[in-house]
Scaffold this motif. Structure first.
Motif, short mmCIF file in Angstrom:
data_model
loop_
_atom_site.label_atom_id
_atom_site.label_comp_id
_atom_site.label_asym_id
_atom_site.label_seq_id
_atom_site.Cartn_x
_atom_site.Cartn_y
_atom_site.Cartn_z
N THR A 171 -9.32 3.20 3.76
CA THR A 171 -8.04 3.70 3.55
C THR A 171 -7.07 3.15 2.71
OG1 THR A 171 -6.97 3.76 5.82
CG2 THR A 171 -8.40 5.73 5.41
N ASP A 172 -7.00 1.69 3.26
CA ASP A 172 -5.88 1.01 2.54
C ASP A 172 -6.33 0.74 1.40
OD1 ASP A 172 -4.26 0.75 4.83
OD2 ASP A 172 -4.66 -1.22 5.57
N ALA A 191 -5.83 3.52 -1.12
CA ALA A 191 -4.07 3.58 -1.52
C ALA A 191 -3.80 2.79 -2.64
CB ALA A 191 -3.37 3.73 -0.41
N ALA A 192 -4.25 1.33 -2.39
CA ALA A 192 -4.17 0.35 -3.23
C ALA A 192 -4.59 0.73 -4.69
CB ALA A 192 -4.35 -0.84 -2.75
N GLU A 210 -14.59 -5.84 0.89
CA GLU A 210 -14.51 -5.09 2.01
C GLU A 210 -15.82 -5.20 2.89
OE1 GLU A 210 -11.80 -3.05 4.52
OE2 GLU A 210 -11.19 -3.27 2.46
N HIS A 262 -2.22 -9.23 10.03
CA HIS A 262 -1.06 -8.34 9.39
C HIS A 262 -0.28 -9.12 8.69
CE1 HIS A 262 0.00 -9.75 13.38
NE2 HIS A 262 1.16 -9.78 13.14
N LEU A 296 0.17 -8.36 -0.25
CA LEU A 296 0.67 -7.15 -0.73
C LEU A 296 1.90 -6.90 -1.33
CD1 LEU A 296 -1.32 -4.52 1.41
CD2 LEU A 296 -2.04 -5.11 -0.85
N THR A 343 -6.11 -6.04 1.32
CA THR A 343 -6.49 -4.69 2.25
C THR A 343 -7.71 -4.70 2.94
OG1 THR A 343 -7.83 -3.76 0.30
CG2 THR A 343 -5.50 -3.49 0.24
N ASP A 364 -8.26 -6.55 7.95
CA ASP A 364 -8.42 -5.86 9.30
C ASP A 364 -10.00 -5.65 9.32
OD1 ASP A 364 -8.65 -4.05 6.87
OD2 ASP A 364 -7.84 -2.40 8.04
N THR A 421 -15.96 2.10 0.72
CA THR A 421 -14.85 1.44 0.10
C THR A 421 -15.23 1.55 -1.42
OG1 THR A 421 -14.11 -0.17 1.89
CG2 THR A 421 -13.34 -0.65 -0.09
N ILE A 446 2.18 -0.54 1.50
CA ILE A 446 0.82 -0.66 2.27
C ILE A 446 0.68 -1.81 3.10
CG2 ILE A 446 -1.51 -1.13 2.26
CD1 ILE A 446 -1.78 0.49 -0.08
N ILE A 486 1.09 -2.12 7.20
CA ILE A 486 -0.11 -2.78 8.02
C ILE A 486 0.85 -3.74 8.91
CG2 ILE A 486 -1.44 -4.85 7.91
CD1 ILE A 486 -2.56 -3.75 5.27
#
Length: 189
Positions: free
Chosen positions: A15-16, A19-20, A47, A70, A77, A115, A118, A144, A177, A181
């Protein structure tokens, strides 16, 4: 882990990146499917690799990675987003031309890494559960790839609607984002 759990985990991890990718697509001059697939492949490879790295770190590094993931994502970012905002605020005559038709490899790789931190922590957690990591990492990487490819193309549509300030919006998305996070992890802690 059953296939449904792996699918849900893969969606959550992408999901991150999605969005990026929307922000990256907005910053480009009419990205085409080839560029969207290239971006998706870079993000997907990163990813899909980070859970493997997390798995390899294992028990010894779990607390260290979890304590800083984080902050790493936030700084990367925020820096990338700030750079995009600054470029978007420059007067048209001081910009090196219109929006680029493609992003360089390193800015994409850095965004992809930011991103996916995590996913590295997820890899560490899966090591504790004795889950076979290769199918999970492959599912995360493929999901991804698809999400980012679609995100870049969605950014194309949004970029046309946003006009000249699409790069500013894309930078704000990346910075947002990163802030989300950071906020999520600080709130949970």
């Amino acid at each position: 882990m059953n296939p449904f759990s792996i699918a849900l985990l893969s969606l959550a991890m992408s999901t991150d990146a999605f969005a990026a990718a929307v922000g990256k697509g907005m910053a480009l001059e009419r990205p085409h499917w080839g560029e969207a697939l290239r971006t998706g492949a870079i993000f997907g490879a990163i990813e899909g690799t980070t859970p493997l790295i997390g798995w390899a770190l294992g028990l010894a590094a779990a607390d260290y990675v979890k304590a800083w993931d984080h902050w790493i994502a936030f700084v990367l970012l925020l820096g990338l987003g700030g750079h995009m905002v600054i470029n978007g605020l420059q007067p048209p005559e001081s910009q090196a031309g219109d929006k680029p038709s493609r992003h360089g490899f390193w800015p994409l790789a850095l965004t992809g890494f930011a991103t996916s931190v995590d996913a590295m922590v997820v890899g560490v957690g899966l090591a504790f559960l004795d889950v076979p990591i290769l199918p999970v990492a492959l599912a995360i990487g493929c999901t991804t790839l698809v999400a980012v490819t679609l995100g870049v193309m969605a950014g194309r549509v949004l970029g046309r609607a946003a006009g000249r300030r699409a790069e500013i919006m894309g930078g704000l998305v990346l910075a947002g984002i990163g802030a989300a996070i950071l906020f999520e992890h600080l709130r949970a802690g």
